[in-house]
Design a protein around this motif. Structure first.
Motif, short mmCIF file in Angstrom:
data_model
loop_
_atom_site.label_atom_id
_atom_site.label_comp_id
_atom_site.label_asym_id
_atom_site.label_seq_id
_atom_site.Cartn_x
_atom_site.Cartn_y
_atom_site.Cartn_z
N ILE A 142 28.69 9.62 7.99
CA ILE A 142 29.75 8.49 8.03
C ILE A 142 28.52 7.27 8.18
O ILE A 142 28.92 6.20 7.46
CB ILE A 142 30.53 8.59 9.30
N GLN A 143 27.65 7.41 8.70
CA GLN A 143 26.74 6.28 9.03
C GLN A 143 25.85 6.04 7.28
O GLN A 143 25.83 5.02 7.14
CB GLN A 143 25.60 6.55 10.02
N LEU A 144 25.53 7.09 6.93
CA LEU A 144 24.96 6.91 5.69
C LEU A 144 25.72 6.28 4.64
O LEU A 144 25.40 5.43 3.82
CB LEU A 144 24.61 8.30 5.23
N ASN A 145 27.15 6.75 4.64
CA ASN A 145 27.92 6.06 3.49
C ASN A 145 28.40 4.64 4.09
O ASN A 145 28.43 4.04 2.92
CB ASN A 145 29.15 7.14 3.67
N ARG A 197 16.47 20.93 11.87
CA ARG A 197 17.98 21.07 11.16
C ARG A 197 19.10 20.25 12.21
O ARG A 197 18.82 20.47 13.46
CB ARG A 197 18.55 22.42 11.03
N TRP A 198 20.04 19.77 11.54
CA TRP A 198 21.03 19.32 12.39
C TRP A 198 21.62 20.06 13.41
O TRP A 198 21.93 21.39 13.08
CB TRP A 198 21.99 18.57 11.59
N SER A 240 18.93 8.83 1.98
CA SER A 240 18.88 10.26 2.55
C SER A 240 18.55 9.83 4.01
O SER A 240 17.67 9.03 4.30
CB SER A 240 18.16 11.04 1.80
N SER A 241 18.81 10.96 4.63
CA SER A 241 18.22 11.10 5.89
C SER A 241 17.58 12.42 6.04
O SER A 241 18.22 13.37 5.99
CB SER A 241 19.36 10.96 7.24
N SER A 242 16.31 12.33 6.68
CA SER A 242 15.36 13.35 6.47
C SER A 242 14.71 13.65 7.89
O SER A 242 14.57 12.49 8.83
CB SER A 242 14.18 13.08 5.69
N GLN A 247 26.34 16.40 11.82
CA GLN A 247 26.15 16.18 10.43
C GLN A 247 27.09 14.99 9.72
O GLN A 247 26.76 14.26 9.14
CB GLN A 247 26.11 17.62 9.65
N ARG A 248 28.29 15.47 10.21
CA ARG A 248 29.61 14.68 9.88
C ARG A 248 29.13 13.02 10.33
O ARG A 248 29.42 12.16 9.64
CB ARG A 248 30.72 15.04 10.40
N ASP A 249 28.66 13.02 11.50
CA ASP A 249 28.17 11.49 12.12
C ASP A 249 27.33 10.99 11.10
O ASP A 249 27.77 9.70 10.85
CB ASP A 249 28.06 11.95 13.40
#
Lengths: 251, 251
Positions: A234-237, A222-223, A216-218, A229-231
DNA sequence: CAACTACTATCACAATGTGATAAATGGAGA
DNA sequence: TCTCCATTTATCACATTGTGATAGTAGTTG
């Protein structure tokens, strides 16, 4: 990935099957299950035995060799996982400029096995700490990948404390949220655990599609935009997939 | 035993070395240690990875794959050992016409993992039960195979309760008794735990000479003659060796 | 930037794994 | 005790795989 399997892989596939079936070995059934002729199976069986991985209990029953198990006693999946995952989290934390976590499910609670803090972003979590699953981003992801029965058991296990005014506490609502999470492929905690904590999380799969945990990214704010958020997703995935391939090909 | 090693064995030897060295892999050192050229080692390393046995942590560090470890979580060395050993004990019990045990050392106490009762010979022990090590036959055998440091720590850990009037309780005397036990290769409990309990025990080795546990023959009356005792020892050792070879070649 | 070590790539050769077939062993039940 | 059936071992000609020397790349440390 599709390169020719070494003899090693085939024998280990047999080992995996044995372990999963409590040591029961029926040659004909196993033959079709693994797509390997019986004569080859017995050769693999002997290879596993002479390598010290299995030993014969009685006719048709092969168990993991206790001496082999003893050698592995010093290693716990949790400890190894957190060591493996940490460098990925560090890198991700720098890239996203947020604190990142890796968590697993344990007794219906999220346990954080690793955390990479981003300076300036104070997050109250700590490694090995636990958090409720139904309201955290990682928890939602992990719950959403349970079997139907497990999820049902969780939903009816309540109660679900209201940690902030945004926390979802109604069982039916939680169930729908988990369903959405599963469909989207990522989990969101929009201030549901803590007023100043916003997270998104994605699952980490083993190579055979089992969910091992989630990252996760915390952030304390809020974004800004959907695009941002989409960005992040992508990096998380991307990192989740890197972890998957580091974990390798076994079950 | 000396038949040509399969590629499987060689790769598993590398796995064993890695596990024993906390994942540290130095190619040249490992090469001489295992007697395998470096290029081959790296091939084995990749085989282990693609089979899901190990994963890379950082440069030169390979850890057991957590997913693999999870698959083994349902198996404990104790449970498997007791299942493996039980049929041998049953057979031995019939042959010797005594009750037989298999025990291991756990926190300086003997834990019985399996027992085969001989009817008519009531013995108070039970499976998973614990007994003092310094006065039981199995305990003496296991203590006598400790390293010097471990044994020294045990000897000074006292006190050693006097369970019968035959129990050896003096630390120096216990040390000498363990020394005798090691030299003879078998342990004797001559009514030192209980007035009507006489046991002899021999070690069970893993194929690489590590002591896994010990098996014993227990009777409510002393053996009639030295010859009879010698006879029992031969049978005990035979079964111990059978167990060893069932355990196979690993570690 | 230099020195070192981990790691990958390639290739000709030989060892090893392969799978069909056949036969032996062992256990459960009649 | 005998029969039946599944487990297990043995054999063999063939081809797939593993082998190890060499050379080269890449990442780390000082």
């Amino acid at each position: 990935m599709t390169r020719s399997m070494s003899s090693f892989d085939k024998a280990m596939a047999l080992f995996g099957a044995l372990v999963a079936q409590d040591g029961v070995f029926e040659s004909d059934a196993m033959s079709v299950q693994l797509g390997v002729p019986e004569s080859t199976l017995y050769r693999h069986l002997n290879a596993l035995h002479s390598a010290g991985l299995i030993c014969r209990s009685k006719r048709g029953r092969y168990l993991p060799n206790p001496v082999f198990l003893m050698k592995l006693e010093g290693y716990t999946p949790h400890a190894v996982l957190s060591e493996i995952v940490r460098p990925f989290l560090d890198q991700l934390s720098v890239a996203l400029e947020t604190t990142t976590h890796f968590g697993i499910l344990e007794n219906d609670m999220v346990t954080y096995l690793a955390k990479a803090a981003f300076e300036g972003e104070e997050v109250f979590t700590r490694e090995k700490g636990q958090l409720e699953a139904y309201c955290s981003a990682i928890g939602k992801v992990l719950l959403s990948h349970m079997t139907i029965d497990e999820r049902q058991a969780y939903i009816t296990s309540g109660p679900f404390p209201k940690l902030t005014d945004k926390t979802i506490t109604d069982p039916g609502e939680i169930e729908r949220e988990l369903h959405r999470t599963r469909n989207k492929g990522f989990g969101v905690d929009d201030g549901e655990v803590h007023n100043a904590l916003y997270c998104i999380a994605v699952p980490v799969f083993s190579s055979r599609g089992m969910v091992v945990g989630a990252i996760s990214s915390s952030s304390s704010q809020r974004w800004a935009s959907p695009k941002e958020q989409r960005d992040r997703l992508i990096q998380l995935n991307g990192v989740a997939q890197s972890i998957s391939s580091t974990l390798g090909a076994g079950a």
